[in-house]
Design an enzyme around this catalytic site. Structure first.
Site, mmCIF file in Angstrom:
data_model
loop_
_atom_site.group_PDB
_atom_site.id
_atom_site.type_symbol
_atom_site.label_atom_id
_atom_site.label_comp_id
_atom_site.label_asym_id
_atom_site.label_seq_id
_atom_site.Cartn_x
_atom_site.Cartn_y
_atom_site.Cartn_z
ATOM 1 C CB CYS A 116 59.871 38.312 20.149
ATOM 2 S SG CYS A 116 59.658 36.573 20.506
ATOM 3 C CG HIS A 260 61.544 38.466 16.532
ATOM 4 N ND1 HIS A 260 62.591 37.817 17.138
ATOM 5 C CD2 HIS A 260 60.440 37.689 16.748
ATOM 6 C CE1 HIS A 260 62.154 36.707 17.699
ATOM 7 N NE2 HIS A 260 60.858 36.606 17.477
ATOM 8 C CG ASN A 290 62.086 32.952 17.798
ATOM 9 O OD1 ASN A 290 62.621 33.731 18.572
ATOM 10 N ND2 ASN A 290 60.807 33.044 17.480
HETATM 11 N N1 ACO Z 1 57.654 17.965 13.932
HETATM 12 C C1 ACO Z 1 56.733 17.219 13.307
HETATM 13 N N2 ACO Z 1 55.408 17.403 13.463
HETATM 14 C C2 ACO Z 1 55.023 18.402 14.265
HETATM 15 C C3 ACO Z 1 55.937 19.224 14.947
HETATM 16 C C4 ACO Z 1 57.303 18.961 14.757
HETATM 17 N N3 ACO Z 1 58.260 19.710 15.370
HETATM 18 N N4 ACO Z 1 55.257 20.123 15.681
HETATM 19 C C5 ACO Z 1 53.959 19.885 15.467
HETATM 20 N N5 ACO Z 1 53.813 18.847 14.629
HETATM 21 C C6 ACO Z 1 52.570 18.240 14.126
HETATM 22 C C7 ACO Z 1 51.397 18.496 15.030
HETATM 23 O O1 ACO Z 1 51.353 17.574 16.083
HETATM 24 C C8 ACO Z 1 50.249 18.339 14.083
HETATM 25 O O2 ACO Z 1 50.024 16.966 13.886
HETATM 26 P P1 ACO Z 1 48.538 16.374 13.670
HETATM 27 O O3 ACO Z 1 48.018 17.063 12.428
HETATM 28 O O4 ACO Z 1 48.765 14.923 13.516
HETATM 29 O O5 ACO Z 1 47.770 16.774 14.890
HETATM 30 C C9 ACO Z 1 50.801 18.910 12.782
HETATM 31 O O6 ACO Z 1 52.218 18.851 12.905
HETATM 32 C C10 ACO Z 1 50.403 20.360 12.547
HETATM 33 O O7 ACO Z 1 51.071 20.814 11.415
HETATM 34 P P2 ACO Z 1 50.460 21.931 10.514
HETATM 35 O O8 ACO Z 1 49.300 21.385 9.777
HETATM 36 O O9 ACO Z 1 51.539 22.616 9.747
HETATM 37 O O10 ACO Z 1 49.895 22.917 11.656
HETATM 38 P P3 ACO Z 1 49.579 24.354 11.539
HETATM 39 O O11 ACO Z 1 49.089 24.658 10.173
HETATM 40 O O12 ACO Z 1 48.741 24.684 12.707
HETATM 41 O O13 ACO Z 1 51.012 25.077 11.696
HETATM 42 C C11 ACO Z 1 52.765 26.033 12.913
HETATM 43 C C12 ACO Z 1 51.682 24.972 12.890
HETATM 44 C C13 ACO Z 1 53.900 25.597 11.989
HETATM 45 C C14 ACO Z 1 53.316 26.175 14.299
HETATM 46 C C15 ACO Z 1 52.196 27.345 12.447
HETATM 47 O O14 ACO Z 1 51.097 27.631 13.240
HETATM 48 C C16 ACO Z 1 53.195 28.435 12.492
HETATM 49 O O15 ACO Z 1 54.098 28.492 11.700
HETATM 50 N N6 ACO Z 1 52.996 29.385 13.435
HETATM 51 C C17 ACO Z 1 53.894 30.420 13.710
HETATM 52 C C18 ACO Z 1 54.489 30.162 15.008
HETATM 53 C C19 ACO Z 1 55.886 30.698 15.093
HETATM 54 O O16 ACO Z 1 56.659 30.627 14.196
HETATM 55 N N7 ACO Z 1 56.210 31.270 16.188
HETATM 56 C C20 ACO Z 1 57.509 31.816 16.362
HETATM 57 C C21 ACO Z 1 57.796 31.931 17.799
HETATM 58 S S1 ACO Z 1 56.863 33.203 18.535
HETATM 59 C C22 ACO Z 1 57.543 34.635 17.988
HETATM 60 O O17 ACO Z 1 58.702 34.777 17.880
HETATM 61 C C23 ACO Z 1 56.630 35.678 17.633
#
Ligand code: ACO
Length: 333
Positions: A116, A260, A290
């Site tokens: 990134c 980014h 992204n």
């Molecule tokens: N649609 C629906 N449900 C989903 C999806 C989806 N696309 N993806 C995951 N889930 C589910 C999971 O399976 C999980 O279900 P479960 O609770 O039944 O096991 C649940 O959603 C998890 O949701 P949250 O409680 O919101 O999870 P968390 O708080 O861990 O957040 C998230 C996850 C959104 C990925 C968070 O960690 C985040 O925003 N991280 C940042 C990651 C990011 O944006 N990276 C960018 C790319 S890397 C870069 O450019 C630097």
């Protein structure tokens, strides 16, 4: 002692595929919803390539747009730097295809693989070439096709919904006025390598990818979302502050931060930590998702076109991503 020649961005441009994939479109392949994706990331749609051109095809069009913006002819370009983790082939990198397609002279052309933050890394390298007098016109590109790397199923939904395809480019030239790349800051912390990575195909394995690896999905990007979020909201403010401190700027001096486009929630958390409004932190992630190394030059071009900053303004490019790596560039436009 000789005085180093400043470099400045003489032109910018971008290109994205025409095919729009909305959040609702994704529900045909995986269990997800517009509400989940919008709440967690701010993304409403992304562009996915609809032909087999690979990242080079997007890079070439973005470069043409930046060259037109800078009024630069192919024969003037004397260095090409492409930032990508999704080159068309395992080697030799898309910069060779860019050189050929644009009819450039037999100039230096190489790829940078730094995920990134790679566009800021590439900009930093190009800046050094101009500062030292090695090059006069450097083409810097960020280009990615992520859509063909994703696990587009419920198994891969946490990552697949975030990424899009696109490319952006900038032309660097020596500056004889106030416009300049003022500083760049680059950082890496390899202990987080496996928190955001793609394991194969890889030289570590022979063959580089096996049937078992494919069945286990180890060819797809893996992201520890919580680890990414935690580190991103710490490193973005640090590296933005580093850019301001190096140039004795305060936030009041900065017209726009171009981060980014990782995730809207990350940008919002960064703005909150830095005590600034989102009007100062550019975002277009709702349209493109992204796009890894392409996100900054795409955002930079759209922000400029929307009048978010003017000639003479200070802007800061900032990125965080796989490695983990983070980087910033302070620019006087
Ligand atoms: N649609 C629906 N449900 C989903 C999806 C989806 N696309 N993806 C995951 N889930 C589910 C999971 O399976 C999980 O279900 P479960 O609770 O039944 O096991 C649940 O959603 C998890 O949701 P949250 O409680 O919101 O999870 P968390 O708080 O861990 O957040 C998230 C996850 C959104 C990925 C968070 O960690 C985040 O925003 N991280 C940042 C990651 C990011 O944006 N990276 C960018 C790319 S890397 C870069 O450019 C630097």
């Amino acid at each position: 002692m000789s005085v180093l020649q400043k470099s400045a961005i003489a032109g910018i441009g971008f290109h994205v595929p025409e095919r729009i994939i909305t959040n609702s479109d994704l529900t045909q392949w995986m269990e997800t919803s517009d509400e989940w994706i919008t709440d967690r990331s701010g993304i409403k749609e992304r562009r996915w390539i609809d032909h087999d051109g690979g990242a080079s095809s997007l890079a070439i069009q973005a470069a043409k747009n930046a060259m037109e913006d800078a009024h630069v002819l192919p024969e003037e370009i004397d260095m090409v730097i492409c930032a990508t983790i999704t080159s068309d082939y395992f080697f030799p990198g898309i910069s060779a295809q860019v050189q050929e397609a644009l009819g450039l002279n037999h100039v230096g052309a190489f790829d940078i693989k730094a995920a990134c933050p790679a566009f800021v890394y590439a900009l930093s390298v190009g800046d050094q070439y101009i500062k030292t007098g090695h090059s006069k016109t450097v083409l810097v590109i960020g280009a990615e096709v992520q859509s063909t790397a994703l696990d587009i199923s419920t198994r891969g939904r946490d990552t697949a919904v975030l990424f899009g395809d696109g490319a952006g480019a900038a032309i660097l030239k020596p500056s004889d006025n106030e416009s300049a790349i003022l500083s760049t800051h680059l950082h890496t912390e390899g202990k987080y390598l496996k928190s955001l990575w793609c394991e194969g195909p890889a030289s570590k394995f022979n063959p580089r990818i096996s049937k078992e690896m494919l069945e286990e999905g180890r060819q797809y990007p893996y992201m520890n979302g919580r680890e990414v979020f935690k580190n991103a909201v710490k490193r973005f403010p640090q590296v933005i502050q580093e850019a301001m401190d190096a140039n004795e700027l305060t936030m009041d001096d900065v017209a726009q931060i171009i981060p980014h486009q990782a995730n809207l929630r990350i940008s919002q958390a960064v703005a909150k930590r830095m005590k600034i409004g989102m009007d100062k932190v550019y975002s277009n992630i709702h349209k493109y998702g992204n796009t890894t190394a392409a996100s900054i030059p795409i955002a930079l071009t759209e922000a400029r076109n929307e009048g978010k900053f003017q000639r003479g303004d200070y802007i800061i490019l900032a990125a965080f991503g796989a490695g983990f790596r983070w980087a910033s560039a302070a620019i006087r436009w």
